[in-house]
Motif scaffolding. Structure first.
Motif, PDB file in Angstrom:
ATOM      1  N   SER A   1      79.291  11.874  79.227  1.00 23.92           N
ATOM      2  CA  SER A   1      79.809  11.085  78.878  1.00 23.92           C
ATOM      3  C   SER A   1      80.120   9.727  79.997  1.00 23.92           C
ATOM      4  O   SER A   1      80.298   8.819  79.440  1.00 23.92           O
ATOM      5  CB  SER A   1      80.379  11.221  77.185  1.00 23.92           C
ATOM      6  OG  SER A   1      81.892  11.091  77.822  1.00 23.92           O
TER       7      SER A   1
ATOM      8  N   TYR B   1      78.104   6.745  82.164  1.00 22.32           N
ATOM      9  CA  TYR B   1      77.485   5.376  81.094  1.00 22.32           C
ATOM     10  C   TYR B   1      77.716   4.224  81.433  1.00 22.32           C
ATOM     11  O   TYR B   1      79.357   3.880  81.953  1.00 22.32           O
ATOM     12  CB  TYR B   1      77.470   5.861  80.266  1.00 22.32           C
ATOM     13  CG  TYR B   1      76.594   4.960  79.192  1.00 22.32           C
ATOM     14  CD1 TYR B   1      75.537   5.598  78.508  1.00 22.32           C
ATOM     15  CD2 TYR B   1      77.914   4.137  78.579  1.00 22.32           C
ATOM     16  CE1 TYR B   1      74.679   4.180  78.939  1.00 22.32           C
ATOM     17  CE2 TYR B   1      77.043   2.842  77.973  1.00 22.32           C
ATOM     18  CZ  TYR B   1      75.135   3.801  77.852  1.00 22.32           C
ATOM     19  OH  TYR B   1      74.373   2.317  76.790  1.00 22.32           O
TER      20      TYR B   1
ATOM     21  N   LEU C   1      74.304   3.379  82.647  1.00 20.72           N
ATOM     22  CA  LEU C   1      73.312   4.162  83.598  1.00 20.72           C
ATOM     23  C   LEU C   1      72.948   2.825  84.485  1.00 20.72           C
ATOM     24  O   LEU C   1      72.990   1.580  83.287  1.00 20.72           O
ATOM     25  CB  LEU C   1      72.121   4.841  83.002  1.00 20.72           C
ATOM     26  CG  LEU C   1      72.472   5.828  81.553  1.00 20.72           C
ATOM     27  CD1 LEU C   1      71.397   6.198  81.560  1.00 20.72           C
ATOM     28  CD2 LEU C   1      73.242   7.084  82.377  1.00 20.72           C
TER      29      LEU C   1
ATOM     30  N   GLY D   1      72.021  -2.247  83.218  1.00 13.72           N
ATOM     31  CA  GLY D   1      72.209  -3.747  83.252  1.00 13.72           C
ATOM     32  C   GLY D   1      73.263  -4.442  83.357  1.00 13.72           C
ATOM     33  O   GLY D   1      73.847  -5.041  84.448  1.00 13.72           O
TER      34      GLY D   1
ATOM     35  N   ARG E   1      80.931  -2.036  77.445  1.00 14.74           N
ATOM     36  CA  ARG E   1      80.892  -2.668  76.371  1.00 14.74           C
ATOM     37  C   ARG E   1      79.135  -2.421  75.664  1.00 14.74           C
ATOM     38  O   ARG E   1      78.887  -2.202  73.976  1.00 14.74           O
ATOM     39  CB  ARG E   1      80.650  -4.255  76.805  1.00 14.74           C
ATOM     40  CG  ARG E   1      80.732  -5.393  75.389  1.00 14.74           C
ATOM     41  CD  ARG E   1      80.314  -6.433  76.293  1.00 14.74           C
ATOM     42  NE  ARG E   1      78.962  -6.334  75.950  1.00 14.74           N
ATOM     43  CZ  ARG E   1      78.614  -7.520  76.855  1.00 14.74           C
ATOM     44  NH1 ARG E   1      79.202  -9.133  77.442  1.00 14.74           N
ATOM     45  NH2 ARG E   1      77.427  -7.819  76.317  1.00 14.74           N
ATOM     46  N   GLU E   2      78.532  -1.676  76.373  1.00 16.19           N
ATOM     47  CA  GLU E   2      77.026  -1.125  75.643  1.00 16.19           C
ATOM     48  C   GLU E   2      77.712   0.618  74.804  1.00 16.19           C
ATOM     49  O   GLU E   2      76.642   0.368  74.179  1.00 16.19           O
ATOM     50  CB  GLU E   2      76.238  -0.732  77.150  1.00 16.19           C
ATOM     51  CG  GLU E   2      75.782  -1.167  78.253  1.00 16.19           C
ATOM     52  CD  GLU E   2      77.236  -1.439  78.938  1.00 16.19           C
ATOM     53  OE1 GLU E   2      78.245  -1.828  78.993  1.00 16.19           O
ATOM     54  OE2 GLU E   2      76.072  -2.444  80.319  1.00 16.19           O
ATOM     55  N   GLU E   3      78.284   0.416  74.743  1.00 17.22           N
ATOM     56  CA  GLU E   3      78.403   1.391  74.053  1.00 17.22           C
ATOM     57  C   GLU E   3      78.849   1.348  73.250  1.00 17.22           C
ATOM     58  O   GLU E   3      78.787   1.964  71.324  1.00 17.22           O
ATOM     59  CB  GLU E   3      79.257   3.032  74.499  1.00 17.22           C
ATOM     60  CG  GLU E   3      80.165   3.156  74.939  1.00 17.22           C
ATOM     61  CD  GLU E   3      81.049   4.210  75.929  1.00 17.22           C
ATOM     62  OE1 GLU E   3      81.036   5.037  74.957  1.00 17.22           O
ATOM     63  OE2 GLU E   3      81.658   3.725  77.356  1.00 17.22           O
TER      64      GLU E   3
ATOM     65  N   ASP F   1      72.197  11.786  73.832  1.00 19.27           N
ATOM     66  CA  ASP F   1      73.343  12.536  74.034  1.00 19.27           C
ATOM     67  C   ASP F   1      73.863  13.165  75.087  1.00 19.27           C
ATOM     68  O   ASP F   1      72.875  14.059  75.392  1.00 19.27           O
ATOM     69  CB  ASP F   1      74.560  13.190  72.789  1.00 19.27           C
ATOM     70  CG  ASP F   1      75.852  13.507  73.086  1.00 19.27           C
ATOM     71  OD1 ASP F   1      76.131  13.293  71.635  1.00 19.27           O
ATOM     72  OD2 ASP F   1      76.251  13.636  73.961  1.00 19.27           O
ATOM     73  N   LEU F   2      74.717  12.393  76.517  1.00 19.69           N
ATOM     74  CA  LEU F   2      74.193  13.005  77.766  1.00 19.69           C
ATOM     75  C   LEU F   2      75.208  14.395  77.770  1.00 19.69           C
ATOM     76  O   LEU F   2      74.893  14.767  78.799  1.00 19.69           O
ATOM     77  CB  LEU F   2      75.454  11.669  78.717  1.00 19.69           C
ATOM     78  CG  LEU F   2      75.045  10.351  78.769  1.00 19.69           C
ATOM     79  CD1 LEU F   2      76.171   9.080  78.976  1.00 19.69           C
ATOM     80  CD2 LEU F   2      74.067  10.458  80.131  1.00 19.69           C
TER      81      LEU F   2
END
Lengths: 472, 298
Positions: free
Chosen positions: B90, B93, B95, B99, B219-221, B234-235
């Motif tokens: 996890s 991330y 990736l 972006g 922030r993406e998550e 799920d990674l």
């Protein structure tokens, strides 16, 4: 507008496909890898089925593509306002039938076996006139006069071996060039004349996978120039192939009649079929046949600039069986013995011949045209093939070579105007040339596909731009 | 003071160099390292001289004796710092393709850990490393010295986030291997085994170790940064879930905020030092803020 392949219009039903796709498709969910799903619950998904169409312009494009493809498959033809008489208007035939030496009486007993064929001829003609004749030379002038009064194409059909034998090349040359001459042989039992013995009898089969409409057009072309019956060939059969080629060919050639099988390159299965029957003794008649076809002026004139003169050995008329064998060994295309009859100017073989013979079966000569066959070209190839059987095959052992004045005249007849006539007639027939329109529709289909791709890319780009990756 | 953007730090491929860049950034401005608290033990008083940092003035002595004394510290080498790094999948991330942040959480954690190791080592402390690669523990005992620091940073650099890890086990083992009292720094997103992790951290505190929780989040998550139906995988477990952001985003944000708050409150409650790092922030600034805050808390 006429359709060569009207059943393909059923393909228009396929326009329902894009409509269904646009109604029911849901965009494939993107898969994204995410650190943990523990803070996520299963979402309430938006409904998969939509009541309204998405992307109407794209849908319209796709419907257009499908519809145009169906139309292109149906092969639309347009008849321009050509002044040339349309072959569909039929042909006028003057049929000269043998009469008993007794003036006025038709030899009914001798005509009886021919009656169905004559009736068929009359039925397929726009107008017809049956002229009983003892001496055909006199009947010819009357026939020409009558045909002149008829609209459209004209053809003189001379029925029976006796009448044919009574003519010589000067009589044929006297017939105007725009009137075809056809010979319908007499009943098979009548093998009484020397000239008939000199005619090598055989059969020409045209194997094609063209649409029935195109096949029919070619058959009519051949019939109208009278080639189907003019030579010794007992018939020209058009076999529209579907399914098993080998079985079809075997069924056609099960008797002992020598056969020339003309096939277009699209009949690809021939390539598989030919090598399997490789044992290929070159009969003398095959050599003669190859020479005849290679030197046929009609054939050459139908594809100017395409056909080049072929091998010197055929040109040189040294065509004995042994020569052909040598030639064949040098030039092998399918792995079978193959002789090149014509090449393009760049040297590519476009008409090739392959001889086959089963152990006890009849000799067969495959003439395979690898050129994109136009009607005229195909018909000319058929004509050339049928004219093979008009050759006095002096080298054939089964042929009586006893010469007579009539026989000499017939030898001259192979250069007689009937074949030259056929070029004119073919030119007229080719007015119908139906293949070309579908091509333009295909071009339109391709263009639309390109536009569809662009629109699809654009909408994908737009939806990508809508994702808030640029939020910060 | 120039702040190195995450992009710049990410572009520095060499982890040691990245750590040095970060640490050098901390020193700009001439004041002493805010990491001073680590490994410094009170040694003696000496009379105040003009220019001494008022921070070190002993106000209690002043109150008693009306004299100004400055507290002096002795830098010791016997405080051991144990870095525990989460190498679960996890951490890999966001990736590279998605972006916003140019750094994965793991790379961010590596840079922060290397910087801490660098700082601590420079001040003469022993630094050790504990992590888990696959089923095996990766352990480097706490030692001081430049050679050891290099080996340690190289070791951190060699980690590849994969699979899951067992935070309770790793933290417990790290504390066991930490001789005497020391500082245990855990760099993780703390997603795995929340209760086990908390239990183990509590034990470590009870043993008398100083514990720091550095929670690294992108922030993406925290926010779902997509607006169309997406299947999330799920990674760590590979389980997939179809998510419609229109309906799920708010709930997810709430759950995430609650989780972060839980972590913070737990740390506060247990006397654990807590720092939250967002990968979109420059690691150098985040680290400095954290260290300053830490120094003032003491």
């Amino acid at each position: 507008m006429r359709w060569l392949n009207p059943w393909a219009l059923l393909g228009l039903l396929a326009v329902a496909l894009p409509v269904f796709v646009h109604l029911f498709s849901r965009r494939q969910a993107r898969v994204m890898r995410f650190p943990t799903l523990q803070f996520l619950t299963t979402s309430r998904l938006l409904p998969a089925r939509r009541t309204r169409l998405s992307d109407v312009p794209l849908l319209a494009l796709r419907i257009a593509v499908v519809a145009l493809a169906a139309i292109a498959l149906a092969q639309p033809t347009c008849f321009g306002g050509s002044a040339a008489p349309s072959p569909t208007s039929g042909i006028a035939r003057a049929i000269i039938v043998p009469a008993d030496p007794v003036p006025g009486g038709v030899s009914t007993a001798r005509l009886a076996p021919l009656e169905p064929a004559i009736t068929r001829l009359e039925d397929s003609s726009n107008s017809s006139l049956r002229i009983p004749a003892v001496e055909p030379r006199e009947a010819l002038s009357g026939a020409v006069a009558w045909l002149r009064a008829q609209p459209g194409l004209g053809e003189i059909v001379i029925v029976g071996d006796r009448l044919r034998d009574a003519l010589d090349s000067a009589d044929i040359a006297g017939i105007p060039a725009d009137i075809g001459v056809a010979f319908r042989p007499g009943a098979a039992a009548q093998g009484d004349s020397a000239a008939q013995l000199m005619m090598f009898r055989g059969r020409v089969v045209w194997l094609t996978d063209a649409s029935p409409a195109i096949a029919d057009a070619v058959r009519r072309s051949v019939q109208q120039v009278g080639a189907g019956a003019s030579a010794g060939a007992s018939d020209v059969r058009v076999v529209t192939l579907q399914g098993e080629y080998a079985d079809t060919i075997r069924a056609l050639t099960s008797d002992t009649i020598p056969t020339i099988i003309v096939a277009s390159t699209a009949v690809g299965a021939l390539a598989r079929f030919t090598p399997a029957r490789r044992a290929a003794p070159w009969d003398p008649w095959m050599a003669t046949a190859l020479l005849t076809i290679a030197q046929d002026t009609t054939l050459a004139s139908t594809a100017p600039g395409v056909l080049a003169r072929t091998d010197g050995r055929i040109d040189g008329r040294t065509g004995t069986g042994a020569d052909m064998r040598t030639n064949a060994a040098a030039d092998s295309i399918f792995g079978a013995s193959v002789v090149v009859l014509a090449r393009t100017t760049s040297g590519t073989p476009i008409i090739v011949a392959a001889a086959t013979r089963d152990d006890d079966g009849p000799p067969q000569l495959f003439i395979i045209s690898r050129a994109p066959a136009t009607h005229v070209h195909t018909a000319a190839l058929l004509l050339a093939a049928t004219s093979v059987f008009a050759q006095p095959t002096s080298t054939a052992s089964t042929v009586d070579t006893t010469s007579s004045a009539r026989g000499a005249a017939w030898r001259a007849l192979q250069r007689a105007p009937s074949l030259r006539t056929s070029v004119n007639a073919l030119a007229l027939v080719d007015v119908e040339s139906p293949a070309s329109r579908g091509r333009y529709v295909w071009v339109a289909v391709l263009l639309l596909l390109g536009v569809e791709w662009l629109v699809r890319r654009y909408s994908a780009w737009r939806s990508a731009a809508a994702t808030p990756s640029g939020e910060r | 003071m120039s702040v190195l953007s995450p992009a710049v730090v990410a572009a520095v491929d060499d982890l040691e160099l990245a750590a040095r860049v970060v640490v050098d950034g901390l020193r700009v401005g001439g004041h002493r390292s805010p990491f001073h608290g680590y490994g410094a033990e009170f040694q003696q008083h000496r009379p105040y001289r003009a220019g001494d940092d008022l921070k070190y003035l002993d106000w209690k002595v002043y109150a008693r004796s009306n004299r100004l004394y400055t507290r002096q510290f002795r830098e010791t080498t016997n405080v051991a710092v144990m870095l525990v790094i989460d190498t679960s999948a996890s951490m890999a991330y966001p990736l590279a393709t998605s972006g916003i942040s140019p750094l994965t959480k793991f790379r961010y954690a590596s840079i922060v850990a290397a910087s801490l190791a660098y700082l601590a080592s420079e001040q003469g402390n022993a630094v050790g490393l504990m992590s888990m690669t696959g089923e095996a523990m990766a352990y480097l005992p706490a030692r001081s010295g430049r050679a050891h620091l290099r080996a340690l940073i190289a070791r951190i650099d060699g980690f590849v986030p994969a699979d899951a890890w067992q935070p309770g086990l790793v933290i417990g083992r790290a504390a066991e291997l930490l001789q005497r009292r020391g500082l245990l720094v855990v760099l993780s997103d703390f997603y795995d085994d929340e209760s086990g992790t908390q239990r183990e951290l509590r034990h470590v505190v009870q043993r008398g170790h100083d514990v720091a929780m550095l929670q690294i989040i992108s922030r993406e998550e925290r926010e779902l940064v997509f607006n169309e139906q997406t299947e999330l995988e799920d990674l760590e477990t590979g389980i997939r879930l179809l998510v419609e952001p229109a309906t799920a985003a708010a709930a997810h944000r709430d759950a995430m905020t609650q989780f972060l708050e839980r972590c913070r409150v737990f740390a506060l409650h247990e006397g654990i030092d807590y720092g939250m790092f967002d990968t979109s922030e420059a690691p150098e600034r985040a680290l400095r803020d954290y260290l300053v805050r830490r120094a003032t808390q003491r």
